[in-house]
Design a protein around this motif. Structure first.
Motif, short mmCIF file in Angstrom:
data_model
loop_
_atom_site.label_atom_id
_atom_site.label_comp_id
_atom_site.label_asym_id
_atom_site.label_seq_id
_atom_site.Cartn_x
_atom_site.Cartn_y
_atom_site.Cartn_z
N ALA A 36 34.83 39.38 50.00
CA ALA A 36 34.15 40.25 48.84
C ALA A 36 32.63 40.31 49.01
CB ALA A 36 34.51 39.72 47.48
N ARG A 37 32.19 38.92 49.20
CA ARG A 37 30.78 38.88 49.51
C ARG A 37 30.23 39.62 50.46
NH1 ARG A 37 31.12 33.78 48.42
NH2 ARG A 37 30.76 32.93 50.72
N HIS A 38 31.05 39.85 51.43
CA HIS A 38 30.86 40.66 52.79
C HIS A 38 31.19 42.06 52.80
CE1 HIS A 38 29.75 36.62 54.35
NE2 HIS A 38 29.12 37.23 55.24
N GLY A 39 31.56 42.39 51.52
CA GLY A 39 31.71 43.99 51.40
C GLY A 39 33.05 44.44 51.17
N ALA A 40 33.93 43.53 51.34
CA ALA A 40 35.46 44.20 51.35
C ALA A 40 35.86 44.35 49.69
CB ALA A 40 36.19 43.06 52.04
N THR A 41 36.82 45.32 49.90
CA THR A 41 37.57 45.48 48.69
C THR A 41 38.88 44.53 48.96
OG1 THR A 41 36.99 47.69 48.23
CG2 THR A 41 38.68 46.95 47.37
N VAL A 42 38.82 43.56 48.03
CA VAL A 42 40.09 42.49 48.33
C VAL A 42 40.99 42.72 47.42
CG1 VAL A 42 40.41 40.11 48.85
CG2 VAL A 42 38.31 40.91 49.11
N VAL A 43 42.42 42.76 47.89
CA VAL A 43 43.64 42.80 47.33
C VAL A 43 44.03 41.26 47.10
CG1 VAL A 43 45.76 43.70 46.99
CG2 VAL A 43 44.13 45.04 48.19
N LEU A 44 44.12 40.86 45.93
CA LEU A 44 44.20 39.25 45.61
C LEU A 44 45.81 39.17 45.21
CD1 LEU A 44 41.46 39.21 43.10
CD2 LEU A 44 41.47 38.23 45.42
N THR A 48 50.45 32.96 40.92
CA THR A 48 49.97 32.58 39.74
C THR A 48 48.81 33.45 39.06
OG1 THR A 48 50.24 30.17 40.15
CG2 THR A 48 49.00 30.33 38.19
N ILE A 49 49.08 34.14 38.06
CA ILE A 49 48.11 35.33 37.76
C ILE A 49 46.96 34.68 37.17
CG2 ILE A 49 48.06 37.28 36.14
CD1 ILE A 49 50.81 37.95 36.67
N SER A 50 46.80 33.85 36.27
CA SER A 50 45.64 33.17 35.62
C SER A 50 44.75 32.81 36.95
CB SER A 50 45.80 32.15 34.81
OG SER A 50 46.49 31.07 35.70
N LYS A 51 45.13 32.37 37.82
CA LYS A 51 44.37 31.90 39.09
C LYS A 51 43.74 33.02 39.75
CE LYS A 51 46.49 27.48 40.58
NZ LYS A 51 47.13 26.76 41.66
N LEU A 52 44.51 34.16 39.99
CA LEU A 52 44.07 35.50 40.47
C LEU A 52 43.01 36.09 39.64
CD1 LEU A 52 47.44 36.75 41.83
CD2 LEU A 52 45.79 35.62 43.25
N TYR A 56 39.38 37.08 40.44
CA TYR A 56 38.88 38.62 40.33
C TYR A 56 37.59 38.55 39.38
CZ TYR A 56 39.44 43.59 38.23
OH TYR A 56 39.25 44.68 37.75
N ASP A 57 37.53 37.63 38.52
CA ASP A 57 36.16 37.69 37.54
C ASP A 57 34.97 37.04 38.54
OD1 ASP A 57 37.62 38.57 35.36
OD2 ASP A 57 37.82 36.46 34.48
N GLN A 58 35.16 36.17 39.24
CA GLN A 58 34.11 35.65 40.17
C GLN A 58 33.45 36.83 40.95
OE1 GLN A 58 35.79 31.59 41.38
NE2 GLN A 58 33.68 31.55 42.39
N GLU A 60 33.63 40.09 40.59
CA GLU A 60 32.94 41.02 39.60
C GLU A 60 31.80 40.65 39.35
OE1 GLU A 60 35.10 43.02 36.32
OE2 GLU A 60 35.35 44.54 37.95
N GLN A 61 31.69 39.15 38.75
CA GLN A 61 30.28 38.70 38.53
C GLN A 61 29.31 38.65 39.61
OE1 GLN A 61 31.66 35.14 36.68
NE2 GLN A 61 32.53 35.96 35.04
N ALA A 62 29.84 38.51 40.97
CA ALA A 62 28.97 38.33 41.93
C ALA A 62 28.39 39.93 42.39
CB ALA A 62 29.49 37.76 42.97
N GLY A 63 29.03 40.89 41.77
CA GLY A 63 28.82 42.23 42.12
C GLY A 63 29.54 42.79 43.27
N GLY A 64 30.80 42.27 43.66
CA GLY A 64 31.49 42.62 44.63
C GLY A 64 32.25 44.09 44.20
N ALA A 65 32.90 44.64 45.44
CA ALA A 65 33.72 45.87 45.13
C ALA A 65 35.09 45.14 44.16
CB ALA A 65 34.08 46.40 46.19
N LYS A 66 35.29 46.24 43.36
CA LYS A 66 36.50 45.87 42.33
C LYS A 66 37.69 45.58 43.04
CE LYS A 66 38.50 48.16 38.34
NZ LYS A 66 38.27 47.02 37.32
N PRO A 67 37.98 44.50 42.97
CA PRO A 67 39.28 43.82 43.53
C PRO A 67 40.39 44.54 42.94
CG PRO A 67 38.20 42.06 42.47
CD PRO A 67 37.47 43.27 42.08
N ALA A 68 41.84 44.05 43.48
CA ALA A 68 42.95 44.42 42.94
C ALA A 68 43.90 42.90 42.99
CB ALA A 68 43.98 45.56 43.85
#
Ligand code: NAP
Length: 250
Positions: A36-44, A48-52, A56-58, A60-68
């Protein structure tokens, strides 16, 4: 490629859609954040949904593309669930530029003579059947990419079998074969490549389970092995297929 010298561009993975399995913890979490830091849109992907959600939040907070987020229990996934997954990704993204098959389980560290069959099946399902079926199911989406990379995760015991590594070792030998076979079958299609990565000893909960006596501080962190994961996922490895790469090189 000397990975110690490798300097990935900050936008190496811009506009790429990359699926990371087992993205909630350990090496997969580090890879998801790094991609994500290198520009990818990441499908996570993970179980364990809480870990994902935390990853996801990390991002978004770093300004990465919106993951799934893609929850799926790989020990028991049906063909129907795989085909639903393809439809979901098709509708959301229309293509896939990479898969990091990272999710894995250790199983037992005991002799084959005592190995429990249920655990054997679970290890084979998560470590070998899932990467096969996921890749096979997602090929139509990978074919929509101009430069797709599929990375399978191997291990030292996937190249040299060792006592008391049981199903884990056998599954990783299978993963090496799976990658080699896909690479050979797609040799005439340079737009999709398939490679294996061996992370080497890495500071995660799986490593701690396998080596409970070891001081984790003596083992490489997931972040420190990311150059190999970036190299194989990004355009700098275009043309490289059917290789098995060590993330930690002497
Ligand atoms: P880890 O910390 O245990 O993480 C494994 C990940 O896989 C977790 O996110 C886990 O999800 C997920 N996972 C496990 N079973 C799953 C299932 N049934 N369905 C969906 N997701 C599942 O392990 P790691 O050390 O980062 O290992 C990552 C990969 O590297 C594995 O393939 C492993 O074999 C390989 N490897 C690791 C080392 C090492 O020293 N660490 C060395 C050689 C190879 P939860 O968090 O929800 O459980």
């Amino acid at each position: 490629m000397n990975l110690k010298q490798y300097q990935p561009r900050t936008d190496l993975l811009a506009n790429r859609v990359i699926l990371v399995t087992g993205a909630g913890d350990g090496i997969g979490k580090s890879a998801a954040l790094t991609y994500a830091r290198h520009g990818a849109t990441v499908v996570l992907h993970g179980r364990t949904i809480s870990k994902l959600e935390a990853v996801y939040d990390q991002i978004e907070q770093a300004g990465g593309a919106k993951p799934a987020i893609l929850p799926l229990h790989l020990a028991s996934t049906s063909e129907l669930e795989y085909s639903q997954l393809v439809t979901t990704l098709q509708n959301q993204f229309g293509r896939l530029d990479g898969i990091l098959h990272n999710a894995g389980i250790l199983g037992h560290r005991i002799a084959l003579e005592q190995y429990d069959v249920q655990t054997w099946d679970e290890v084979m399902n998560v470590n070998l059947r899932a990467p096969f079926l996921l890749t096979q199911s997602l090929l139509p989406l990978l074919k929509q990419s101009q430069d797709a990379s599929v990375i399978f995760t191997s291990s030292g015991v996937g190249r040299t079998a060792r006592a008391e590594w049981g199903a884990y070792s056998v599954s990783k030998f299978g993963v090496e074969a799976l990658s080699t076979i896909f690479a050979a079958e797609f040799a005439s299609n340079p737009a999709i490549r398939f490679n294996c990565i061996n992370p080497g000893a890495t500071r995660t909960s799986m490593r701690a389970d396998a080596y409970p006596q070891e001081n984790p501080q003596t083992v490489a962190t997931p972040d420190s092995i990311m150059p190999a994961y970036l190299y194989l996922m990004g355009p700098d490895s275009r043309g490289v297929s059917g290789e098995s790469v060590d993330a930690q090189q002497p």
